[in-house]
Structure formats: C-alpha cells, structure tokens
Design an enzyme around this catalytic site. Structure first.
Site, PDB file in Angstrom:
ATOM      1  N   HIS A  43      -4.374   1.597   7.910  1.00  0.00           N
ATOM      2  CA  HIS A  43      -3.157   2.128   7.811  1.00  0.00           C
ATOM      3  C   HIS A  43      -2.969   3.428   7.025  1.00  0.00           C
ATOM      4  CE1 HIS A  43       1.590   1.238   7.909  1.00  0.00           C
ATOM      5  NE2 HIS A  43       1.471   2.131   6.641  1.00  0.00           N
ATOM      6  N   GLU A  44      -3.433   3.220   5.677  1.00  0.00           N
ATOM      7  CA  GLU A  44      -3.298   4.319   4.785  1.00  0.00           C
ATOM      8  C   GLU A  44      -3.984   5.490   5.154  1.00  0.00           C
ATOM      9  OE1 GLU A  44      -0.898   3.749   3.176  1.00  0.00           O
ATOM     10  OE2 GLU A  44      -0.859   1.161   2.945  1.00  0.00           O
ATOM     11  N   GLN A  81       2.917  10.056   1.767  1.00  0.00           N
ATOM     12  CA  GLN A  81       4.335   9.443   2.080  1.00  0.00           C
ATOM     13  C   GLN A  81       5.128   9.711   0.862  1.00  0.00           C
ATOM     14  OE1 GLN A  81       2.575   5.164   2.284  1.00  0.00           O
ATOM     15  NE2 GLN A  81       4.282   4.978   3.713  1.00  0.00           N
ATOM     16  N   CYS A 130       5.895  -0.198   7.801  1.00  0.00           N
ATOM     17  CA  CYS A 130       5.547   0.806   6.873  1.00  0.00           C
ATOM     18  C   CYS A 130       6.995   1.385   5.921  1.00  0.00           C
ATOM     19  CB  CYS A 130       5.248   2.132   7.825  1.00  0.00           C
ATOM     20  SG  CYS A 130       4.686   3.499   6.798  1.00  0.00           S
ATOM     21  N   LEU A 131       6.649   1.549   5.055  1.00  0.00           N
ATOM     22  CA  LEU A 131       7.631   2.126   4.091  1.00  0.00           C
ATOM     23  C   LEU A 131       8.530   3.366   4.348  1.00  0.00           C
ATOM     24  CD1 LEU A 131       6.273   1.164   0.192  1.00  0.00           C
ATOM     25  CD2 LEU A 131       8.021  -0.109   1.378  1.00  0.00           C
ATOM     26  N   GLY A 135       0.781  -1.281   0.137  1.00  0.00           N
ATOM     27  CA  GLY A 135      -0.093   0.071  -0.108  1.00  0.00           C
ATOM     28  C   GLY A 135       0.985   1.191  -0.028  1.00  0.00           C
ATOM     29  N   HIS A 184      -2.203   7.508   7.311  1.00  0.00           N
ATOM     30  CA  HIS A 184      -0.986   8.391   6.806  1.00  0.00           C
ATOM     31  C   HIS A 184      -1.869   9.651   6.088  1.00  0.00           C
ATOM     32  CE1 HIS A 184       2.581   6.245   6.529  1.00  0.00           C
ATOM     33  NE2 HIS A 184       1.962   4.985   6.033  1.00  0.00           N
TER      34      HIS A 184
HETATM   35  O1  GNR Z   1       4.219  -2.699   2.527  1.00  0.00           O
HETATM   36  C1  GNR Z   1       3.357  -2.527   3.521  1.00  0.00           C
HETATM   37  N1  GNR Z   1       3.029  -3.740   4.416  1.00  0.00           N
HETATM   38  C2  GNR Z   1       2.429  -3.516   5.474  1.00  0.00           C
HETATM   39  C3  GNR Z   1       2.286  -4.487   6.559  1.00  0.00           C
HETATM   40  C4  GNR Z   1       1.280  -4.796   7.408  1.00  0.00           C
HETATM   41  C5  GNR Z   1       0.422  -3.754   7.645  1.00  0.00           C
HETATM   42  C6  GNR Z   1       0.655  -2.546   6.591  1.00  0.00           C
HETATM   43  C7  GNR Z   1       1.507  -2.380   5.704  1.00  0.00           C
HETATM   44  S1  GNR Z   1       1.430  -1.066   4.572  1.00  0.00           S
HETATM   45  C8  GNR Z   1       2.894  -1.364   4.217  1.00  0.00           C
HETATM   46  C9  GNR Z   1       3.185  -0.137   3.014  1.00  0.00           C
HETATM   47  C10 GNR Z   1       3.069   1.208   3.441  1.00  0.00           C
HETATM   48  O2  GNR Z   1       3.863   1.778   4.327  1.00  0.00           O
HETATM   49  N2  GNR Z   1       1.810   1.817   3.188  1.00  0.00           N
HETATM   50  O3  GNR Z   1       1.678   3.202   3.915  1.00  0.00           O
HETATM   51 NI    NI Z   2       2.734   3.070   5.725  1.00  0.00          NI
END
Ligand code: GNR
Ligand code: NI
Length: 173
Positions: free
Chosen positions: A134-135, A51, A92-93, A46, A138
């Site tokens: 999660h997104e 980001q 998270c990236l 995601g 952000h």
């Molecule tokens: O790549 C991603 N893996 C992930 C694993 C578990 C819960 C959420 C994520 S999202 C993350 C990519 C990211 O940072 N999205 O904002």
């Molecule tokens: Ni993230």
C-alpha cells in the site's frame, strides 16, 4: 517535531512519483520523525512521504498497539512477490471514511534502507505485506482505490466528490 498536513484524494499531488533518496542525512531523519509523529496522531499504521506532499521515497510503518515498533523504509523495493494472493479490507489516511477489499500478493521479499542508511532485506506476510505494498503504491503515485475495478473506482470517486461538495456547501451556509 511537527505534525504534517495529510493530502486527501483527489488531490493531484497524490499521483506524483516520488524520487529515490540520494543520501540518508539529518534532513531525511527529521522527515522520518515528523512522519512518525503524524502517523501516530492520525492514527494510522503506515504513512508514505507522498501523503505529506514530500515526493521522496520514504515510508514509516508501525503495526503495534503500543506505537513502539517503528519501521523505517527508505527507497523500498519489492524483490519478489508470491503468486499467492490475500484480500484485505484497506483504508487510507488520504481517503478518509472509505474501506474496500484489495487483493495483493500474500508474501513479499523487501529491500530498503533504514534511517542510518543501512540496507535491510526481509520477508513480509500478513498485514505487514499489505501495508508495505500500500505504501509503495503511494510512492508510485497510486492510491488503493485505483486497485479496484474501474466500476468500483468510478463509483467511489463520485461518492467522494459528492461528500466534498456537501462539506463545502456546509461551510458557506
Ligand atoms: O492506517 C492505515 N491502515 C491500513 C489498513 C489496511 C490497509 C492499509 C492501511 S495503511 C493506512 C495508513 C495509510 O493511509 N497509509 O498510506
Ligand atoms: Ni494510504
């Protein structure tokens, strides 16, 4: 097509609140393409526009192994969430190398526009529900480690700042 630069915690720009997209036009569709390319090459499941330092409410998600099931969520909203919760080890990236368990609603009902400006409404559970929450965090300026206890959050903050200092020292030596 372009690979966009991903901001890393504790960059203050990760805490800006993204504005709704007023019109889904070619500019937004180009942003979606670039975000998808950036997510696929990272690789991640995601990516939120925040980001990549674009403060508009755009999210891309692809949970498939083959990277061929792209979901585009523009102006996503959670209409309802279950009282039931699930714990998932998130990464998270924007916080590379850190993986922590986060508790979130196990099921959500979501409304969003797609890349053609069409409204979509659907239920999500499992990893998709985790990822959408999660997104959207952000887009609201929140990084997943802020969902942990303040003790854990502060420990991680210190650890991340220390790693960053050590990296900086390596490059001046
Ligand atoms: O790549 C991603 N893996 C992930 C694993 C578990 C819960 C959420 C994520 S999202 C993350 C990519 C990211 O940072 N999205 O904002
Ligand atoms: Ni993230």
């Amino acid at each position: 097509m372009a690979i966009l630069n991903i901001l890393h915690y504790p960059d203050p720009r990760l805490h800006k609140v993204a504005k709704p997209v007023a019109q889904v036009d070619d500019r937004i569709r180009q942003l979606v393409k670039d975000m998808a390319e950036t997510m696929y090459q990272a690789p991640g499941i995601g990516l939120a526009a925040t980001q990549v330092d674009v403060h508009e409410r755009v999210v891309v998600i692809d949970l498939s192994e083959e990277q061929n099931e792209l979901r585009v969520l523009i102006n996503p909203e959670i209409l309802s969430r279950s009282d039931d919760t699930q714990v998932y080890e998130e990464g998270c990236l924007s916080v590379p190398g850190i993986y922590e368990e986060v508790k979130r609603a196990s099921e959500i009902r979501v409304k969003a526009l797609d890349e053609n400006g069409q409204t979509q409404e659907f239920d999500a559970d499992g990893l998709l529900a985790v990822c959408i929450q999660h997104e959207i965090d952000h887009l609201d300026g929140k990084v997943f480690i802020q969902r942990l206890s303040s003790l854990k959050h502060n420990r991680l903050r210190t650890k991340i700042l220390k790693q960053r200092r050590e990296k900086q020292l390596e490059t001046v030596e």
